[in-house]
Design an enzyme around this catalytic site. Structure first.
Site, PDB file in Angstrom:
ATOM      1  N   ALA A 117     -61.193  -2.649  17.974  1.00  0.00           N
ATOM      2  CA  ALA A 117     -61.213  -3.872  17.183  1.00  0.00           C
ATOM      3  C   ALA A 117     -61.509  -3.610  15.713  1.00  0.00           C
ATOM      4  O   ALA A 117     -61.333  -4.493  14.885  1.00  0.00           O
ATOM      5  CB  ALA A 117     -62.254  -4.849  17.743  1.00  0.00           C
ATOM      6  N   LYS A 118     -61.989  -2.403  15.385  1.00  0.00           N
ATOM      7  CA  LYS A 118     -62.236  -1.969  14.003  1.00  0.00           C
ATOM      8  C   LYS A 118     -63.010  -3.013  13.207  1.00  0.00           C
ATOM      9  O   LYS A 118     -62.672  -3.338  12.067  1.00  0.00           O
ATOM     10  CB  LYS A 118     -60.925  -1.611  13.309  1.00  0.00           C
ATOM     11  CG  LYS A 118     -60.174  -0.455  13.986  1.00  0.00           C
ATOM     12  CD  LYS A 118     -58.916  -0.094  13.236  1.00  0.00           C
ATOM     13  CE  LYS A 118     -58.186   1.078  13.871  1.00  0.00           C
ATOM     14  NZ  LYS A 118     -57.589   0.744  15.192  1.00  0.00           N
ATOM     15  N   ARG A 119     -64.071  -3.508  13.786  1.00  0.00           N
ATOM     16  CA  ARG A 119     -64.873  -4.528  13.118  1.00  0.00           C
ATOM     17  C   ARG A 119     -65.705  -3.909  11.999  1.00  0.00           C
ATOM     18  O   ARG A 119     -66.179  -2.779  12.106  1.00  0.00           O
ATOM     19  CB  ARG A 119     -65.776  -5.241  14.119  1.00  0.00           C
ATOM     20  CG  ARG A 119     -65.029  -6.037  15.193  1.00  0.00           C
ATOM     21  CD  ARG A 119     -64.148  -7.096  14.574  1.00  0.00           C
ATOM     22  NE  ARG A 119     -63.709  -8.082  15.556  1.00  0.00           N
ATOM     23  CZ  ARG A 119     -62.459  -8.268  15.944  1.00  0.00           C
ATOM     24  NH1 ARG A 119     -61.489  -7.505  15.434  1.00  0.00           N
ATOM     25  NH2 ARG A 119     -62.141  -9.184  16.834  1.00  0.00           N
TER      26      ARG A 119
END
Length: 300
Positions: A117-119
């Site tokens: 999700a590369k938050r």
């Protein structure tokens, strides 16, 4: 010394059983899964072109069929499955419901799930992202989460703290395979280190003293070539996208990762997924990649 898969070990013939989550650190669980099943990570990337290749509609029914097929074919034999959250989010709440079910069923079958999700944010917002994916009772709880540190490594503190508390892990974007990444990650700081090297140093500090493997990993592209100027042996796992469709091969792994190669979790997405929707063909493709990776790592 940690045991590693022997050349004649076949992960699909002796898969470990369903997980019972006990809060054991992610690094320890990942090391065990890699030793038992091999280190292969397969992405679950239901983008429109793959749905079409499978003869499925670009709709919720196609999404559900795609995800269910991948999980049923692979979750009982590969170490890691990595759903790309964006391809589910584009369908709104119904897509997220499919993602929740996929994560839960994959973990029930024994695979570790890394949520891609590369938050990345600051303060309470970063804390909320962490709660969504790293709190064990959350519907989307995953064994690990990909995060972006480019608001400053310290911005990840809420996720680091919750991962430690829950026994989950993080994969921090450090040296990514996209060409644009270099303008940030290879930039040289005032202390002479690149930004990417600084991220690896932060992770080494997080993993200090953790055995057999730390829970705080880095995303490092397998397509980057010689990385000998970087200290990749930072005590945690290295999630390595780029094998297959992006051009890297399992044979490249020792050259790229050097002494850290045994901690590499090579990610293959399209190279496996294009063999669907036949479950047997998906398993066959995963087994071929796993065998090639095993051979490359064992020979290193």
């Amino acid at each position: 010394m940690t045991a590693h898969p022997s050349p004649d070990h076949h992960p699909s013939t002796r898969p470990s059983g369903p997980q019972t989550f006990s809060g054991e650190p992610f690094g320890a669980r990942l090391r065990r899964a890699m030793d038992e099943r091999g280190p292969l990570c397969v992405g679950i990337d239901p983008h429109a072109s793959l749905l079409a290749e499978w003869g499925l509609g670009d709709d919720i029914a196609g999404l559900e069929r795609f995800s269910r097929t991948v999980v049923e074919a692979l979750a009982d034999r590969v170490a890691v499955l990595k759903p790309q959250s964006a391809f589910f989010e584009r369908f709104g709440s119904r897509g997220l419901a499919v993602l929740e079910k996929s994560v839960q069923e994959a973990r029930a079958a024994g695979a570790l799930v890394v949520m891609d999700a590369k938050r990345g944010d600051i303060g309470s917002t970063m804390a909320a992202y962490a709660e969504a994916f790293l709190r064990p009772e959350a519907p989307l709880f995953s064994d690990a989460l990909t995060v972006s540190p480019y608001l400053g490594y310290g911005s990840l503190s809420p996720a680091v703290a919750l991962a430690r508390e829950s026994g989950a892990g993080l994969f921090v974007l450090a040296l990514t395979s996209n060409p644009e990444g270099g303008e940030v990650q290879h930039a040289v700081r005032a202390d002479g280190r690149t930004v990417g090297a600084t991220m690896l140093a932060h992770l080494a500090a997080e993993n200090a003293g953790e055995e057999p493997l730390g829970s705080f990993g880095a995303v490092v592209g397998a397509t980057l070539g010689d990385l000998s100027s970087y200290d990749l042996d930072m005590g945690g796992p290295l999630l390595a996208p780029g094998i297959g469709a992006q051009g890297a091969t399992p044979a490249d792994l020792p050259r790229v990762f050097g002494a850290a190669v045994r901690n590499v979790v090579p990610n293959v997405s399209r190279g496996v997924l294009r063999h669907g929707p036949d479950a047997g063909a998906l398993r066959g493709a995963a087994e071929r990649f796993a065998a090639e990776i095993r051979q490359a790592v064992t020979a290193a």
